[in-house]
Design a protein around this motif. Structure first.
Motif, short mmCIF file in Angstrom:
data_model
loop_
_atom_site.label_atom_id
_atom_site.label_comp_id
_atom_site.label_asym_id
_atom_site.label_seq_id
_atom_site.Cartn_x
_atom_site.Cartn_y
_atom_site.Cartn_z
N GLU A 332 22.33 28.31 25.49
CA GLU A 332 23.43 28.80 25.16
C GLU A 332 24.17 27.46 24.47
N LEU A 333 23.55 26.32 24.36
CA LEU A 333 24.24 25.17 23.80
C LEU A 333 23.37 24.97 22.65
N PRO A 334 24.29 23.90 21.44
CA PRO A 334 23.44 23.77 20.33
C PRO A 334 22.44 22.50 20.51
N VAL A 335 21.24 22.64 19.98
CA VAL A 335 20.31 21.83 19.63
C VAL A 335 20.67 20.54 18.78
N THR A 336 20.84 19.30 19.13
CA THR A 336 21.29 18.22 18.13
C THR A 336 20.31 17.21 18.31
N LEU A 337 19.22 17.30 18.83
CA LEU A 337 18.19 16.27 18.61
C LEU A 337 16.59 16.97 18.91
#
Length: 493
Positions: A332-337
């Motif tokens: 439930e958290l954005p993938v940023t890498l």
């Protein structure tokens, strides 16, 4: 990841006819950019050779990017040429440089390939009109070794086909250069041939050894040529007066007997033994695979350096990287890498050096800034976020070749402050580290803190609200604080 993009790339098929060094390089370039690859080469060693080329490519190509390449395609070795080419959108012929052989192969390809498929030849010297004496389909698509790293492809032939081919080549991270007219050896090899001829004379006449000549290139003009080519290099050599001054000063030298370009030394056994003996003395302590690894590692370093300033081949990489979309969620958290760990990130212990955990966190911050609109365009307007404090927890080892995924949680996103908590996961799902970062919004022109623009502040606040009740174990620690409970690692996404 973009499901539509993934599905689209998986349906693309490239056929490789001839699996030597160049054919293997083409197979790697397509395969690692998500294409399915069909190979036809009856030589008994072709599978082993392509396997070794692929091993090098899997190590090197992802290392020039800060985003993961598409999911690797499927590699199939075919028993017949017809089986390899019949479903292909792109057919690449890379058989030995013998014109009668190439003509027979292209006639067979033309009879088996589906309508609309692009048929390219890796020939370094022959023209399309020569290749197509028994067919009408082929264009020249001449690459450079290693094909999976060097972006240049010379295109010669039918204009419409070359335009279509150029679009496909850009999509796999290459730089198509369309040659305006048919000519033997195209552009780059004619330039290389001039250096090669002069080098042969210098060795034959005892002026220099093979190592002396290689040193002259790699310690001198080769470094300039890698970023500027020859005309831009000589423009700078002309000083403030530019190219006209350079031509006036050095143009007359073209009439001096400096070179022997029109005079070729007799290519007899004596010259062959002299050159091969010097080459053995220079390099035989390394195997070919070891030399390829050295070459690839050095090329990765040069290409990444050029990529920083988006110069020359680095611009091709930077543009291609934009198409390698990082998106989606994990826990439930954005993938940023999402990227592969390059060999250059590892140290003498064999695992990722501590500094690169912080770099991975920095790249995750960049990824999150893109999500909220604090992207390149925003920075070009004179606004950005500056890091003022970071805290890294090292939880597990990471090795070269591991896939690294970062998620970003907003702990605070109001006023001038942006407080982020990155979790770094290995490909097997183990949490390898956390990076907690505090940033402040800054006016780049005034070099002072300021409030972010509404189009950035609003999505940042929305993420902060969405993440407010998400668990924060491990955040807010100080260096040396006892680790009361180790976080439970997430399962792979």
């Amino acid at each position: 990841m973009d499901d539509a993009m993934t599905e689209r790339t998986k349906t693309n098929v490239a056929a490789i006819v001839g699996g030597g060094v160049i054919g293997g390089g083409w197979a790697a370039r397509f395969l690692l950019n998500g294409w399915d690859v069909r190979v036809f080469d009856p030589a008994p060693e072709s599978r082993r050779q392509i396997g070794e080329v692929l091993a090098n490519a899997r190590r090197a190509l992802p290392a020039i990017y800060d985003r993961a390449l598409p999911e690797e395609g499927t590699l199939v070795f075919c028993e017949t040429l017809e089986e390899a080419v019949r479903d292909a959108q792109w057919v690449q012929e890379s058989v030995p440089e013998r014109l009668p052989l190439k003509q027979v192969i292209h006639a067979a390809i033309a009879n088996a390939v589906k309508p609309g498929a692009i048929v390219g030849s890796s020939t370094s010297g022959f023209k399309p009109s020569e290749l197509n004496e028994r067919s009408t389909k082929a264009i020249v698509a001449h690459p450079f070794n290693p094909v999976y790293l060097l972006p240049l492809v010379e295109l010669v032939g039918d204009k419409v086909t070359c335009e279509r081919a150029a679009g496909i080549l850009r999509s796999i991270g290459m730089h198509p250069l369309t040659v305006a007219k048919e000519i033997d050896a195209h552009i780059a090899d004619r330039l290389l041939e001039a250096i090669w001829r002069e080098s042969l004379w210098l060795v034959k006449d005892g002026v220099a050894t093979t190592q002396d000549i290689d040193e002259a290139i790699r310690m001198g003009f080769g470094l300039r040529f890698a970023q500027m080519g020859i005309f831009e290099t000589y423009r700078i050599a002309g000083g403030e007066a530019g190219m006209k001054h350079f031509l006036a000063q050095f143009g007359p030298a073209l009439k001096w007997p400096w070179t022997r370009l029109m005079d070729v030394p007799e290519f007899d056994d004596t010259l062959v033994d002299l050159i091969s003996g010097q080459s053995d003395a220079q390099s035989s302590r390394y195997s070919i695979r070891e030399l390829e690894r050295q070459r690839d590692d050095n090329l990765v370093g040069i290409l990444r350096a050029l990529r920083i300033n988006k110069a020359a081949a680095g611009k091709v990489i930077a543009e291609h990287e934009k198409s390698l979309v990082v998106e989606g969620e994990r826990d439930e958290l954005p993938v940023t890498l999402y990227r592969q760990v390059p060999p250059s990130w590892t140290d003498y212990n064999g695992h990722m050096n501590e500094a690169f955990y912080l770099e991975a966190g920095s790249k995750a911050t960049d990824g999150f800034m893109d999500l909220i609109g604090a992207d390149e365009a925003y920075i070009a307007r004179g606004m950005s976020y500056f890091t003022v404090e970071s805290h890294v927890r090292y939880l597990d080892e990471v090795h070269a070749g591991d896939m690294l995924t970062a998620t970003t949680q907003v702990l605070k996103g109001e006023g001038k402050k942006m407080h982020l908590y990155h979790r770094l996961f290995r490909g097997d799902g183990a949490m390898a580290a956390t990076v907690e970062t505090l940033l402040v919004h800054t006016d780049l022109n005034a070099r002072k803190t300021c409030l972010p623009a509404p189009e950035v502040a609003e999505p940042l606040a929305a993420y902060a609200a969405a993440h407010e009740n998400h668990e924060k174990s491990g955040a807010g620690r100080f260096v040396g604080e006892p680790n009361k409970s180790r976080e439970v690692t997430s399962t792979p996404a």
